[in-house]
Scaffold this motif. Sequence first.
Motif, mmCIF file in Angstrom:
data_model
loop_
_atom_site.group_PDB
_atom_site.id
_atom_site.type_symbol
_atom_site.label_atom_id
_atom_site.label_comp_id
_atom_site.label_asym_id
_atom_site.label_seq_id
_atom_site.Cartn_x
_atom_site.Cartn_y
_atom_site.Cartn_z
ATOM 1 N N SER A 294 34.598 40.952 40.494
ATOM 2 C CA SER A 294 35.537 40.057 39.813
ATOM 3 C C SER A 294 36.974 40.520 40.023
ATOM 4 O O SER A 294 37.355 41.613 39.587
ATOM 5 C CB SER A 294 35.221 40.011 38.313
ATOM 6 N N LYS A 295 37.772 39.689 40.654
ATOM 7 C CA LYS A 295 39.185 40.007 40.882
ATOM 8 C C LYS A 295 39.937 40.112 39.561
ATOM 9 O O LYS A 295 40.745 41.035 39.370
ATOM 10 C CB LYS A 295 39.830 38.937 41.765
ATOM 11 N N GLU A 296 39.652 39.203 38.642
ATOM 12 C CA GLU A 296 40.364 39.200 37.367
ATOM 13 C C GLU A 296 40.036 40.454 36.563
ATOM 14 O O GLU A 296 40.929 41.078 35.968
ATOM 15 C CB GLU A 296 40.004 37.952 36.567
ATOM 16 N N ALA A 297 38.784 40.830 36.545
ATOM 17 C CA ALA A 297 38.392 42.042 35.813
ATOM 18 C C ALA A 297 39.010 43.281 36.442
ATOM 19 O O ALA A 297 39.418 44.215 35.733
ATOM 20 C CB ALA A 297 36.876 42.165 35.779
ATOM 21 N N LEU A 298 39.097 43.301 37.760
ATOM 22 C CA LEU A 298 39.725 44.435 38.445
ATOM 23 C C LEU A 298 41.207 44.542 38.099
ATOM 24 O O LEU A 298 41.734 45.649 37.947
ATOM 25 C CB LEU A 298 39.558 44.296 39.958
ATOM 26 N N GLU A 299 41.873 43.417 38.007
ATOM 27 C CA GLU A 299 43.299 43.439 37.665
ATOM 28 C C GLU A 299 43.519 44.052 36.289
ATOM 29 O O GLU A 299 44.449 44.843 36.087
ATOM 30 C CB GLU A 299 43.873 42.021 37.732
ATOM 31 N N ARG A 300 42.654 43.710 35.349
ATOM 32 C CA ARG A 300 42.766 44.299 34.012
ATOM 33 C C ARG A 300 42.433 45.798 34.056
ATOM 34 O O ARG A 300 43.094 46.609 33.387
ATOM 35 C CB ARG A 300 41.825 43.585 33.041
ATOM 36 N N ALA A 301 41.446 46.150 34.863
ATOM 37 C CA ALA A 301 41.011 47.547 34.924
ATOM 38 C C ALA A 301 42.065 48.442 35.559
ATOM 39 O O ALA A 301 42.349 49.539 35.060
ATOM 40 C CB ALA A 301 39.695 47.648 35.697
ATOM 41 N N ILE A 302 42.674 47.997 36.650
ATOM 42 C CA ILE A 302 43.661 48.849 37.312
ATOM 43 C C ILE A 302 44.908 48.984 36.433
ATOM 44 O O ILE A 302 45.553 50.055 36.412
ATOM 45 C CB ILE A 302 44.021 48.328 38.719
ATOM 46 N N ALA A 303 45.230 47.947 35.689
ATOM 47 C CA ALA A 303 46.359 48.056 34.751
ATOM 48 C C ALA A 303 46.073 49.134 33.714
ATOM 49 O O ALA A 303 46.977 49.901 33.337
ATOM 50 C CB ALA A 303 46.609 46.708 34.085
ATOM 51 N N LYS A 304 44.826 49.202 33.266
ATOM 52 C CA LYS A 304 44.438 50.229 32.297
ATOM 53 C C LYS A 304 44.552 51.622 32.901
ATOM 54 O O LYS A 304 45.078 52.551 32.270
ATOM 55 C CB LYS A 304 43.009 49.971 31.829
ATOM 56 N N VAL A 305 44.071 51.779 34.130
ATOM 57 C CA VAL A 305 44.140 53.089 34.787
ATOM 58 C C VAL A 305 45.595 53.533 34.944
ATOM 59 O O VAL A 305 45.944 54.684 34.634
ATOM 60 C CB VAL A 305 43.441 53.051 36.164
ATOM 61 N N LYS A 306 46.453 52.632 35.391
ATOM 62 C CA LYS A 306 47.856 52.998 35.619
ATOM 63 C C LYS A 306 48.588 53.250 34.302
ATOM 64 O O LYS A 306 49.548 54.024 34.261
ATOM 65 C CB LYS A 306 48.539 51.908 36.431
ATOM 66 N N GLU A 307 48.130 52.610 33.240
ATOM 67 C CA GLU A 307 48.725 52.875 31.924
ATOM 68 C C GLU A 307 48.354 54.279 31.450
ATOM 69 O O GLU A 307 49.200 55.013 30.926
ATOM 70 C CB GLU A 307 48.219 51.835 30.925
ATOM 71 N N VAL A 308 47.091 54.648 31.632
ATOM 72 C CA VAL A 308 46.611 55.939 31.146
ATOM 73 C C VAL A 308 47.044 57.077 32.062
ATOM 74 O O VAL A 308 47.340 58.187 31.599
ATOM 75 C CB VAL A 308 45.066 55.916 31.012
ATOM 76 N N VAL A 309 47.086 56.807 33.372
ATOM 77 C CA VAL A 309 47.437 57.853 34.351
ATOM 78 C C VAL A 309 48.605 57.353 35.206
ATOM 79 O O VAL A 309 48.437 56.982 36.367
ATOM 80 C CB VAL A 309 46.231 58.211 35.256
ATOM 81 N N PRO A 310 49.803 57.339 34.650
ATOM 82 C CA PRO A 310 50.947 56.776 35.388
ATOM 83 C C PRO A 310 51.324 57.581 36.626
ATOM 84 O O PRO A 310 51.997 57.056 37.521
ATOM 85 C CB PRO A 310 52.071 56.790 34.343
ATOM 86 N N ASN A 311 50.903 58.850 36.693
ATOM 87 C CA ASN A 311 51.252 59.691 37.838
ATOM 88 C C ASN A 311 50.105 59.800 38.840
ATOM 89 O O ASN A 311 50.066 60.726 39.646
ATOM 90 C CB ASN A 311 51.658 61.091 37.361
#
Length: 278
Positions: free
Chosen positions: A42-59
Amino acid sequence: MASQGRLFGKNAIITGAAGGIGLETSILFAREGANVLMADISKEALERAIAKVKEVVPNAPRVETTVCDVSKEPQVEAMVAHVDSWGGVDVIFNNAGIMHARDDDAIGTPEEIWDLTQNINVKGVWFGSKHAVLSLRRHKKTKGSIINTASVVALVGSATPQLAYTASKGAVLAMTRELAIVHAREGFRFNNLCPAPLNTPLLQDWLGDDHAKRQRREIHFPMGRFGEAVEQAHAVVFLASDESSFVNGHDFVVDGGMTKAYVTPEGPAAPAPKNNAS
């Protein structure tokens, strides 16, 4: 810091990465310094997931996504080719899977559900393993870690009929052990993650507000609770890291002791009281 992590410099693929174990593993891999390709259908689910990863691990060094149906080999091949452009695969976590609501016993399971389950849960692991090995060879790597999600039901069975799912996860166990032997001299390790039922949105949807149903399920756990997806993810980090360099062909069970307990109607049997009589 991600640059000092246990997976620093490794290129990793995680399938089924949009939620549950896959998402939690993506977060931990990024935190531990890996370059991560998150794959899901799911492209939409991936978009939400990667946003979460980048929020938690910005570096995080590098986190990208790709849409992939793991039951389709050309899509898996393209997924791995994406990471070839980074310098080749070091780790793949073949985590994508399905457990269908219409799965039943030998009599009740529809043939189409059997075929769908085997295509995703078994062929998907095979395709991911196959193309990861080809990438490791193309880049002349002398070590690599392939982790496949199986299940405790493949070890002990399930009282809730789910024949197609249980059979598929049993196939994953056997396939992983075979691959571990065949590719050991190349330095490529294959291990299974065997989770118990987890406290995920999927489980919560299934249980709903039925507290009695939840209690009937939790009673099977000696620790008195369901596991969390992040607890599985920590095990995957270990299997992906060089800390597990001599762990190969192993069924890594993370179940809170569930498969070791003799379960009575009141829950896992308590140890017999000690007899202190002289």
